[in-house]
Design an enzyme around this catalytic site. Structure first.
Site, short mmCIF file in Angstrom:
data_model
loop_
_atom_site.label_atom_id
_atom_site.label_comp_id
_atom_site.label_asym_id
_atom_site.label_seq_id
_atom_site.Cartn_x
_atom_site.Cartn_y
_atom_site.Cartn_z
N PRO A 131 0.84 -1.20 0.00
CA PRO A 131 0.00 0.00 0.00
C PRO A 131 0.88 1.25 0.00
CG PRO A 131 0.01 -1.04 2.16
CD PRO A 131 0.75 -1.95 1.26
N VAL A 159 5.70 1.51 7.36
CA VAL A 159 6.00 2.89 7.74
C VAL A 159 4.69 3.64 7.97
CG1 VAL A 159 7.21 5.00 7.09
CG2 VAL A 159 8.10 2.78 6.33
N ASP A 209 5.86 2.12 2.02
CA ASP A 209 4.93 1.00 2.24
C ASP A 209 4.25 1.22 3.58
OD1 ASP A 209 3.67 -1.41 2.78
OD2 ASP A 209 5.33 -2.65 2.02
N HIS A 210 2.94 1.46 3.54
CA HIS A 210 2.22 1.80 4.77
C HIS A 210 2.08 0.61 5.72
CE1 HIS A 210 0.31 4.65 7.21
NE2 HIS A 210 -0.44 5.27 6.31
N ARG A 211 2.42 -0.58 5.27
CA ARG A 211 2.45 -1.72 6.20
C ARG A 211 3.62 -1.59 7.17
NH1 ARG A 211 2.98 -6.63 2.11
NH2 ARG A 211 4.63 -5.19 1.45
#
Length: 434
Positions: free
Chosen positions: A229, A409, A405-407
């Site tokens: 994401p 960060v 990567d929002h997983r």
């Protein structure tokens, strides 16, 4: 007695399954020496030169330029004991006997050599069709190509085969116009030439096969875009102090002969900022259900080359000084533009910089390299109006954008990292506080 060995396509990079033959540099009868480059292949990552691990005399060439072959497939047959040899092997069976199977320890000069055992067999050639049929096929340009014939191996020279592959023409559907039914370059070009469009269509197209670096890049970017994401943040920075420092350092003895670019400052800033926000240098291990934090930075630098986009890495970039980073960047980009980056140099990166500014572009929304957590886009440095101490002035300004990567960060971590990079570029003296 002669002793025949087969030279196989080695696994030149992790995960390689096939490669396209660009060039075979030897012919039957040629003598070869240990580590002589005998072939050049193109993988999904780079063009690679293949050295041979033995000396001897080439007796057979089993691959053609333009052909795509699997790892472990034979490329050449070599007589490694030609002193008593009077002729080439009588049959493929002689090559594939126990004497032809290379010992594993003899393959060590090539990574992954001997990883797959295959048989080398010459493709049986059938007699070409009768000349009248060929002439009839050529008599009318509107005559459709004959359907593919089971077991039929078309007669064509290697350059013609490569042309057919590049143009997407199936040779088995053609009837050669040359003597003996041999397919010529003109036959291939004629088959590839589209029919004239209708007057109202007004359409012109050029089609090329999707392969090599372009194919690998497309697959990686699609996988990344729909797996991680993405979040992208932007920051505009006054880098006038950095550019002034750059001019001073050019005159310093430590930077004599060093090509000190703004990208070198960006690389140094990224390496320093990573230590304060290690999440941007981590990776997501889906299979293990773990986040992998790394105490080193293998810095990827996206480089545009004639073969497409490649991302070679500077290993342990965080341990390098500014002049060392500048030299590494210069060597890396020069090698990449020459198309000589080894496949191993494009593996296992931890974070990447893409320098879109070199094209005069302000910024963008870069896609993260698979396996990494973040990528920084470094924009063009331009003169722009800027407020300094309450006064409007012309300054050197650039835009940065960070995709992460929002997983791995969160917004706060991504923002902190981007702000740290910006602060180091806006005022390099801040580095003393890190």
């Amino acid at each position: 007695m002669p002793e025949y060995k087969q030279f196989l396509l080695a696994d030149t990079a992790e995960g390689l399954t096939e490669a396209e033959i660009l060039n075979i540099r030897v012919q039957p009868g040629d003598e070869v020496t240990v580590n002589q480059i005998v072939a050049e292949v193109e993988t999904a990552k780079a063009a690679v030169e293949l050295p041979i691990p033995w000396a001897g005399v080439v007796t057979e060439v089993l691959a053609e330029p333009g052909a795509t072959v699997e790892v472990g497939a034979p490329l050449l047959t070599v007589d490694v004991d030609p002193a008593g040899a009077s002729s080439a092997p009588e049959s493929a069976a002689a090559v594939n006997g126990s004497a032809a199977a290379p010992a594993e320890e003899e393959m060590k000069p090539l990574v992954g050599y001997g990883s797959k055992i295959t048989e080398a067999r010459r493709r049986p050639r059938r007699a070409p069709q009768a000349a009248p049929a060929a002439a009839a096929a050529q008599a009318s340009p509107t005559t459709p190509a004959p359907p593919a014939r089971g077991g039929y191996v078309p007669l064509a020279k290697p350059p013609v085969r490569k042309l057919a592959k590049d143009l997407g023409v199936d040779l088995s559907t053609l009837t050669g116009s040359a003597e003996g039914g041999v397919i010529t370059r003109e036959d291939v070009e004629r088959a590839a030439r589209p029919a004239a469009p209708e007057p109202s269509a007004g359409v012109r197209e050029r089609r090329v096969p999707i392969k090599g670096v372009r194919k690998a890049t497309a697959q990686a970017m699609v996988s990344s875009a729909f797996t991680a994401p993405h979040v992208t943040e932007f920051l505009t920075v006054d880098v006038t102090p950095m550019m002034e420092l750059r001019e001073r350092l050019k005159k310093h003895p430590d930077f004599a002969g060093v090509r000190l670019t703004p990208l070198a400052f960006a690389a140094k800033a990224v390496c320093m900022a990573v230590k304060r926000t290690p999440d941007v240098n981590a990776s997501w291990d889906e299979a293990a259900g773990e986040i992998v934090y790394k105490d080193y930075v293998h810095l990827g630098i996206a480089a545009a080359t004639p073969r497409g986009l490649v991302v070679p890495k500077i290993r342990d970039a965080d341990a390098m000084s500014l002049p060392e980073l500048a030299r590494a960047l210069d060597e890396l980009t020069t090698t990449a533009r020459e198309g000589k980056t080894p496949p191993a140099d494009m593996l296992d990166g931890t974070i990447t910089i893409t320098n879109v500014g070199v094209f005069g572009v302000d910024t963008g929304t870069p896609i993260i390299n698979p396996g990494e957590a973040a990528i920084l886009a470094f924009g063009a440095i331009k003169d722009a109006p800027w407020v300094v101490d309450g006064q409007l002035a012309v300054r050197k300004v650039l835009q940065l954008s960070l995709s992460f990567d929002h997983r791995l960060v969160d917004g706060q971590q991504g923002s902190q990292f981007l702000a740290d990079v910006g602060a180091l570029l806006a005022d390099p003296a801040m580095a003393i506080t890190y």
